[in-house]
Design a protein around this motif. Sequence first.
Motif, PDB file in Angstrom:
ATOM      1  N   LYS A 130       1.783  15.143 -28.023  1.00  7.40           N
ATOM      2  CA  LYS A 130       2.041  16.441 -28.412  1.00  7.40           C
ATOM      3  C   LYS A 130       3.534  16.279 -28.831  1.00  7.40           C
ATOM      4  O   LYS A 130       4.371  15.945 -27.713  1.00  7.40           O
ATOM      5  N   PHE A 189     -11.916  15.525 -20.327  1.00 13.69           N
ATOM      6  CA  PHE A 189     -11.678  16.309 -19.401  1.00 13.69           C
ATOM      7  C   PHE A 189     -11.998  17.170 -19.012  1.00 13.69           C
ATOM      8  O   PHE A 189     -12.605  18.463 -18.373  1.00 13.69           O
ATOM      9  N   ALA A 190     -12.590  17.742 -20.874  1.00 12.21           N
ATOM     10  CA  ALA A 190     -11.764  18.829 -21.170  1.00 12.21           C
ATOM     11  C   ALA A 190     -13.988  19.784 -21.259  1.00 12.21           C
ATOM     12  O   ALA A 190     -14.962  18.978 -20.931  1.00 12.21           O
ATOM     13  N   LEU A 248      -5.433  18.671 -25.777  1.00 20.37           N
ATOM     14  CA  LEU A 248      -5.838  18.813 -24.296  1.00 20.37           C
ATOM     15  C   LEU A 248      -7.858  19.199 -24.533  1.00 20.37           C
ATOM     16  O   LEU A 248      -8.306  18.508 -23.883  1.00 20.37           O
ATOM     17  N   ARG A 249      -7.619  20.010 -25.399  1.00 22.92           N
ATOM     18  CA  ARG A 249      -9.221  20.472 -25.175  1.00 22.92           C
ATOM     19  C   ARG A 249     -10.303  19.743 -25.852  1.00 22.92           C
ATOM     20  O   ARG A 249     -11.478  19.791 -25.602  1.00 22.92           O
ATOM     21  N   HIS A 309      -3.960  29.201 -24.779  1.00 26.34           N
ATOM     22  CA  HIS A 309      -3.147  28.776 -25.235  1.00 26.34           C
ATOM     23  C   HIS A 309      -2.209  29.793 -26.302  1.00 26.34           C
ATOM     24  O   HIS A 309      -2.573  30.656 -26.750  1.00 26.34           O
ATOM     25  N   ARG A 310      -1.256  29.781 -25.519  1.00 26.30           N
ATOM     26  CA  ARG A 310      -0.411  30.691 -26.565  1.00 26.30           C
ATOM     27  C   ARG A 310       1.056  30.393 -27.513  1.00 26.30           C
ATOM     28  O   ARG A 310       1.078  31.274 -28.822  1.00 26.30           O
ATOM     29  N   ALA A 311       1.370  29.616 -27.483  1.00 24.27           N
ATOM     30  CA  ALA A 311       2.536  29.045 -28.431  1.00 24.27           C
ATOM     31  C   ALA A 311       2.031  29.164 -29.638  1.00 24.27           C
ATOM     32  O   ALA A 311       1.449  27.541 -29.539  1.00 24.27           O
TER      33      ALA A 311
HETATM   34  C1  FAD Z   1      -8.929  20.629 -19.035  1.00 29.40           C
HETATM   35  C2  FAD Z   1      -8.371  21.822 -18.452  1.00 29.40           C
HETATM   36  C3  FAD Z   1      -8.732  22.554 -17.532  1.00 29.40           C
HETATM   37  C4  FAD Z   1      -8.077  23.285 -16.983  1.00 29.40           C
HETATM   38  N1  FAD Z   1      -8.028  23.775 -15.590  1.00 29.40           N
HETATM   39  C5  FAD Z   1      -7.406  24.913 -15.757  1.00 29.40           C
HETATM   40  C6  FAD Z   1      -7.480  25.851 -14.903  1.00 29.40           C
HETATM   41  O1  FAD Z   1      -8.216  25.507 -13.514  1.00 29.40           O
HETATM   42  N2  FAD Z   1      -6.812  26.761 -13.970  1.00 29.40           N
HETATM   43  C7  FAD Z   1      -5.670  27.271 -15.106  1.00 29.40           C
HETATM   44  O2  FAD Z   1      -5.198  28.572 -14.866  1.00 29.40           O
HETATM   45  N3  FAD Z   1      -5.959  26.608 -16.246  1.00 29.40           N
HETATM   46  C8  FAD Z   1      -6.645  25.415 -16.442  1.00 29.40           C
HETATM   47  N4  FAD Z   1      -6.395  25.358 -17.514  1.00 29.40           N
HETATM   48  C9  FAD Z   1      -5.595  26.002 -18.682  1.00 29.40           C
HETATM   49  C10 FAD Z   1      -3.632  25.240 -18.336  1.00 29.40           C
HETATM   50  O3  FAD Z   1      -3.504  25.213 -18.132  1.00 29.40           O
HETATM   51  C11 FAD Z   1      -3.082  26.183 -19.375  1.00 29.40           C
HETATM   52  O4  FAD Z   1      -2.941  27.034 -19.896  1.00 29.40           O
HETATM   53  C12 FAD Z   1      -3.764  25.587 -21.263  1.00 29.40           C
HETATM   54  O5  FAD Z   1      -4.124  24.339 -21.429  1.00 29.40           O
HETATM   55  C13 FAD Z   1      -2.910  25.536 -22.286  1.00 29.40           C
HETATM   56  O6  FAD Z   1      -1.873  24.683 -22.251  1.00 29.40           O
HETATM   57  P1  FAD Z   1      -0.162  24.849 -22.981  1.00 29.40           P
HETATM   58  O7  FAD Z   1       0.208  25.878 -21.451  1.00 29.40           O
HETATM   59  O8  FAD Z   1       0.712  23.184 -22.118  1.00 29.40           O
HETATM   60  O9  FAD Z   1      -0.237  25.481 -24.465  1.00 29.40           O
HETATM   61  P2  FAD Z   1       0.360  26.542 -24.484  1.00 29.40           P
HETATM   62  O10 FAD Z   1       0.608  28.236 -24.101  1.00 29.40           O
HETATM   63  O11 FAD Z   1       0.243  27.045 -26.161  1.00 29.40           O
HETATM   64  O12 FAD Z   1       2.043  26.141 -24.753  1.00 29.40           O
HETATM   65  C14 FAD Z   1       2.010  25.061 -25.632  1.00 29.40           C
HETATM   66  C15 FAD Z   1       3.256  24.226 -24.935  1.00 29.40           C
HETATM   67  O13 FAD Z   1       4.449  25.479 -25.437  1.00 29.40           O
HETATM   68  C16 FAD Z   1       5.444  24.724 -24.356  1.00 29.40           C
HETATM   69  N5  FAD Z   1       5.610  26.164 -23.727  1.00 29.40           N
HETATM   70  C17 FAD Z   1       4.900  27.532 -23.405  1.00 29.40           C
HETATM   71  N6  FAD Z   1       5.013  28.519 -22.878  1.00 29.40           N
HETATM   72  C18 FAD Z   1       6.164  27.798 -22.074  1.00 29.40           C
HETATM   73  C19 FAD Z   1       6.696  28.849 -21.180  1.00 29.40           C
HETATM   74  N7  FAD Z   1       6.376  30.102 -20.453  1.00 29.40           N
HETATM   75  N8  FAD Z   1       7.751  28.332 -20.704  1.00 29.40           N
HETATM   76  C20 FAD Z   1       7.893  26.631 -21.219  1.00 29.40           C
HETATM   77  N9  FAD Z   1       6.971  26.541 -21.610  1.00 29.40           N
HETATM   78  C21 FAD Z   1       5.859  26.870 -22.332  1.00 29.40           C
HETATM   79  C22 FAD Z   1       4.568  24.068 -22.992  1.00 29.40           C
HETATM   80  O14 FAD Z   1       5.592  22.333 -23.087  1.00 29.40           O
HETATM   81  C23 FAD Z   1       3.469  24.123 -23.082  1.00 29.40           C
HETATM   82  O15 FAD Z   1       3.032  22.896 -23.249  1.00 29.40           O
HETATM   83  C24 FAD Z   1      -6.983  23.934 -17.895  1.00 29.40           C
HETATM   84  C25 FAD Z   1      -6.821  23.317 -19.250  1.00 29.40           C
HETATM   85  C26 FAD Z   1      -6.971  22.225 -19.693  1.00 29.40           C
HETATM   86  C27 FAD Z   1      -7.179  21.566 -21.183  1.00 29.40           C
END
Ligand code: FAD
Length: 266
Positions: free
Chosen positions: A265, A220-221, A215-216, A106-108
């Motif tokens: 969201k 499914f988390a 999400l978490r 979770h980056r942003a």
């Molecule tokens: C149940 C579950 C299973 C998962 N399984 C896997 C897996 O098998 N493998 C895997 O690699 N990951 C997995 N993930 C991680 C998932 O892919 C995301 O990396 C993680 O949930 C963070 O979500 P996010 O990118 O929306 O959040 P954040 O990084 O906090 O970003 C929040 C929002 O900001 C926007 N944003 C952020 N960065 C960018 C960008 N660079 N460009 C454009 N928009 C941006 C998007 O709208 C994003 O939704 C899983 C997550 C969940 C919840």
Amino acid sequence: MAFKENPSVYLVTKPAINWPQIANFFEEENVPPIPDSVRAGDDESAAVIEISARMCYMSYGRGRRDITDFINNLLSSKDGSVFEHVNYGLIVTGVSRSLTHELVRHRAGFAYSQRSQRYVDETEGTFVIPPALSSKRDFTKEARKVLDDALVHAAESYTELVTALEKSLPKSIFDSNTDRRKAIRQAARSVLPNATETKIFITANVRALRHFIELRGANFADWEIRFLAIEILKLLRVEAPLLFGDFLIEDLEDGTQITYPKYSKV
Ligand SMILES: Cc1cc2nc3c(=O)[nH]c(=O)nc-3n(C[C@H](O)[C@H](O)[C@H](O)COP(=O)(O)OP(=O)(O)OC[C@H]3O[C@@H](n4cnc5c(N)ncnc54)[C@H](O)[C@@H]3O)c2cc1C
């Protein structure tokens, strides 16, 4: 060697408003003074959202009078950026390295500081038991034995590796004792499992926290991070009921909980 089954979550930082400065700003701008212009009253988290959102239209003292209605209107119309002005700091301990690997995706809007396995010795060996194998679940007792044996073995291997490297890595190739210690621990940690306990300081804004919890906290988390997301939600909805009060928590038959928001969201 110790086992942990539940995380500890400490809410350590929260927003604070400098009210005299806000009053000066209202006076300079010839808008109604506090409290007419801040319907959130002393709910500082909601007040930060209100003051920042009303900046856009300079609508202090005008518009929606009810603060719940005001905040819900922002959430439902996905005016999410104003929720970035409110930040909380959390210290989380008793979680596994596999949990934090998922968390830091979770980056942003998130900032992290995590206990280092290079600087900090892991000989103590504290491990986090996955919820499916917790001591409360009698029916997974046999499976739990497999895990316990593996963890004991991993802890022993870590200690043996540290000892072996202390004997064998020449001091002459390092600038300092700290560098040598780091080199030993960074190699020895390769035998530590995902269950290794870690501690992390998280700062995040409300927009980011709502997304994380959505999400978490979902079905499914992974159970461990889902439990953490719901623990964080429980703290935050006491602290800022208007910003997190739309999340519902449901008990599942498997003994876990899920949560979902009315306003997805933002
Ligand atoms: C149940 C579950 C299973 C998962 N399984 C896997 C897996 O098998 N493998 C895997 O690699 N990951 C997995 N993930 C991680 C998932 O892919 C995301 O990396 C993680 O949930 C963070 O979500 P996010 O990118 O929306 O959040 P954040 O990084 O906090 O970003 C929040 C929002 O900001 C926007 N944003 C952020 N960065 C960018 C960008 N660079 N460009 C454009 N928009 C941006 C998007 O709208 C994003 O939704 C899983 C997550 C969940 C919840």
